[in-house]
Design a protein around this motif. Sequence first.
Motif, mmCIF file in Angstrom:
data_model
loop_
_atom_site.group_PDB
_atom_site.id
_atom_site.type_symbol
_atom_site.label_atom_id
_atom_site.label_comp_id
_atom_site.label_asym_id
_atom_site.label_seq_id
_atom_site.Cartn_x
_atom_site.Cartn_y
_atom_site.Cartn_z
ATOM 1 N N GLU A 257 0.829 -1.216 0.000
ATOM 2 C CA GLU A 257 0.000 0.000 0.000
ATOM 3 C C GLU A 257 0.862 1.265 0.000
ATOM 4 O O GLU A 257 0.361 2.347 0.265
ATOM 5 C CB GLU A 257 -0.894 -0.002 1.247
ATOM 6 C CG GLU A 257 -1.969 -1.068 1.182
ATOM 7 C CD GLU A 257 -2.809 -1.133 2.446
ATOM 8 O OE1 GLU A 257 -2.554 -0.359 3.389
ATOM 9 O OE2 GLU A 257 -3.728 -1.978 2.473
ATOM 10 N N SER A 258 2.160 1.081 -0.238
ATOM 11 C CA SER A 258 3.046 2.249 -0.143
ATOM 12 C C SER A 258 3.602 2.622 -1.509
ATOM 13 O O SER A 258 3.625 1.809 -2.428
ATOM 14 C CB SER A 258 4.220 1.947 0.797
ATOM 15 O OG SER A 258 3.748 1.512 2.030
ATOM 16 N N VAL B 134 9.317 3.413 -0.216
ATOM 17 C CA VAL B 134 9.735 2.141 0.385
ATOM 18 C C VAL B 134 11.258 1.995 0.262
ATOM 19 O O VAL B 134 11.952 1.676 1.241
ATOM 20 C CB VAL B 134 9.027 0.943 -0.304
ATOM 21 C CG1 VAL B 134 9.617 -0.385 0.150
ATOM 22 C CG2 VAL B 134 7.537 0.970 -0.022
ATOM 23 N N ILE B 135 11.768 2.275 -0.934
ATOM 24 C CA ILE B 135 13.207 2.116 -1.159
ATOM 25 C C ILE B 135 13.984 3.089 -0.276
ATOM 26 O O ILE B 135 15.007 2.733 0.318
ATOM 27 C CB ILE B 135 13.566 2.331 -2.663
ATOM 28 C CG1 ILE B 135 12.819 1.309 -3.523
ATOM 29 C CG2 ILE B 135 15.073 2.246 -2.908
ATOM 30 C CD1 ILE B 135 13.095 -0.149 -3.225
ATOM 31 N N GLY C 150 10.700 -4.149 8.862
ATOM 32 C CA GLY C 150 10.542 -2.780 8.354
ATOM 33 C C GLY C 150 9.165 -2.510 7.768
ATOM 34 O O GLY C 150 8.667 -1.387 7.812
ATOM 35 N N TYR C 151 8.567 -3.529 7.193
ATOM 36 C CA TYR C 151 7.173 -3.436 6.697
ATOM 37 C C TYR C 151 6.471 -4.719 7.112
ATOM 38 O O TYR C 151 7.058 -5.811 7.043
ATOM 39 C CB TYR C 151 7.137 -3.284 5.172
ATOM 40 C CG TYR C 151 7.498 -1.890 4.725
ATOM 41 C CD1 TYR C 151 6.519 -0.901 4.584
ATOM 42 C CD2 TYR C 151 8.823 -1.561 4.457
ATOM 43 C CE1 TYR C 151 6.858 0.386 4.194
ATOM 44 C CE2 TYR C 151 9.169 -0.278 4.062
ATOM 45 C CZ TYR C 151 8.177 0.695 3.933
ATOM 46 O OH TYR C 151 8.512 1.967 3.550
ATOM 47 N N ASP D 15 4.918 -10.751 -3.035
ATOM 48 C CA ASP D 15 5.317 -9.614 -3.880
ATOM 49 C C ASP D 15 6.062 -8.571 -3.045
ATOM 50 O O ASP D 15 7.082 -8.025 -3.474
ATOM 51 C CB ASP D 15 4.090 -8.981 -4.555
ATOM 52 C CG ASP D 15 3.447 -9.966 -5.524
ATOM 53 O OD1 ASP D 15 4.191 -10.773 -6.112
ATOM 54 O OD2 ASP D 15 2.206 -9.946 -5.671
ATOM 55 N N SER D 16 5.545 -8.308 -1.864
ATOM 56 C CA SER D 16 6.210 -7.345 -0.978
ATOM 57 C C SER D 16 7.567 -7.900 -0.554
ATOM 58 O O SER D 16 8.568 -7.179 -0.476
ATOM 59 C CB SER D 16 5.358 -7.081 0.260
ATOM 60 O OG SER D 16 4.101 -6.598 -0.138
ATOM 61 N N ASN D 17 7.588 -9.198 -0.293
ATOM 62 C CA ASN D 17 8.840 -9.851 0.094
ATOM 63 C C ASN D 17 9.882 -9.666 -1.011
ATOM 64 O O ASN D 17 11.053 -9.376 -0.746
ATOM 65 C CB ASN D 17 8.574 -11.339 0.355
ATOM 66 C CG ASN D 17 9.794 -12.048 0.904
ATOM 67 O OD1 ASN D 17 10.706 -12.370 0.155
ATOM 68 N ND2 ASN D 17 9.819 -12.264 2.217
#
Length: 532
Positions: free
Chosen positions: A257-258, A263-264, A281-282, A290-292
């Motif tokens: 959602e970011s 994020v980077i 961190g998230y 996908d987030s991983n």
Amino acid sequence: MTDEETKYDAVIVGAGVSGLFMFYKLKNMGLSVLVIEKSDELGGTWNWNRYPGARCDIPSLEYSYQFDEELQQEWSWSEKYSAGPEILEYLNHVADKFDLKDYINFEEEVIQAKFNEDSCLWSVSTNKQKYVTKFCIFATGCLSIPNKPEIPGLESFEGELLHTATWPREEQNFRGKNVAIIGTGSSSIQTIPEIAKDVKNLYVFQRTPNYSIPSNNGPMDKDVEAQVKGRYSEFRKENSLNGFGLASLSDEALISESDLEEVISQFEENWNTSGLAFFGGYADIPVDVDSNEVAANFVRNKIKEIVSDEETAEKLCPKYHIGGKRLCVDTGYFQTFNRENVHLIDLHASPIENVNSNSIEADQDYEIDILILATGFDAMTGALTSLDILGRNEVNLKDQWKEGAKSYLGLGVSNFPNLFTITGPGSPSVLSNMMPSIEQHVNWIADCIGWMSENNKSVIESTKTAEDEWMELVNEIADMTIFTSTQSWYNGSNIEDKAKAFLPFIGVPVYTEKLEEITAAEYQGFIFDKSN
Ligand code: NAP
């Protein structure tokens, strides 16, 4: 003296972090207790793993006991992440402060523990003698039996053979030597930068690369120390509400959602400050592939930025989900591969054909003086299944666990009455800060023994149903995460012939809540004084 003359209320196996605290608790309850320790020194993990660079990858203000306020106030760590020798010094300080040492039988090895159904007592046989005890408590650690894999020709090696998990006390001289190291897990990642400084050549034999985050270690910040010490109990309480029982990063934000640029940029900051906590961190890194992948890719890019040789960098980049294998924390690991004397050998491309008297044959013959095995452990169950632990009907624990270890809460096992394991399979243990998890179990066991005495109960045993349902829950939770997606020691994949089963309970607060509920319901899932 007859064989079975020495009788105790409790025998504790192991004098590491858990054995020491367990002893302290039971001794203060007025019980007669014996601690049996295989080594001639206390300290468990920190006693055995004395390889150069051994260091805790949890900040020491958290990786320390909280049971005694004076202790937590008087002790000062010199660095954010303490090195092994300082942790050993701390554990010796604890043992001296609370007068624990004189009651430990050092250099004594437990071989068998057997439950007698008539007397409801355990007989514990060591290499020296036999003891009888009401309670048998295994404080044998989750990572204590070294994995020594079959490597062709290993027995013919005539140089010095070392294992990170049984490192000799004497300082090793690597100067000018050709050294090989097999394995690239946390132990190897910590020791490689240290050993590389001295050797003529260091050959790193890598089967699977690992994700590693810089520790950003440094001298203890006195302001941070004072601030934590000013509110230690609140600090510990806050940490216990984090999924892994750790302070700092436990962001609720989701990568999914970011904004990716944000994020980077956040990852950049975390990379430069956080160590292991990078993984928190998230909130969706452990659960959303996908987030991983965003986090995994960030680390891969870092590896490629750090390592100048492109081919080496590529080989050092893991392809699996970040966190699938235990995340590593390092001090200059990837940078070490920019040294001319450090060489990476990818075992997938060039497997070890043979170890000879003075060389390892893979894609070429590597002449070596010293060979280091950094090949890990028979994790979570090895210390128990390497013994003969005989419960009801003489069932051997190693047979009961042949198809996969099952335990209720990581504390008790059906058919093994009055036997407790500290941070056993099915508890947060290795997926948490071990120190508070150990304290939680020790406090629970001590309270349970106290409750039994007050309520005239002599024998406690978990039921098979409770144990089965508990392990189902452990696996149900794990299946919602990326932890089961990779071959790792979490699920026994690193040991040939070991049943594949995911063993740690993921989520400290959920575990604590369940433990408290079960205890409040008069130890639901355990039975007391079962007739034979
Ligand atoms: P590990 O993570 O299990 O790593 C073992 C390494 O040996 C892996 O790279 C593995 O490759 C390799 N290996 C095993 N058998 C092999 C074979 N037959 N041929 C070639 N390579 C082989 O063990 P570890 O590094 O000792 O760490 C274990 C755990 O201890 C850590 O995950 C961590 O929880 C704990 N630890 C903590 C600290 C700390 O707090 N500072 C430090 C050290 C260790 P594969 O991956 O392909 O199997």
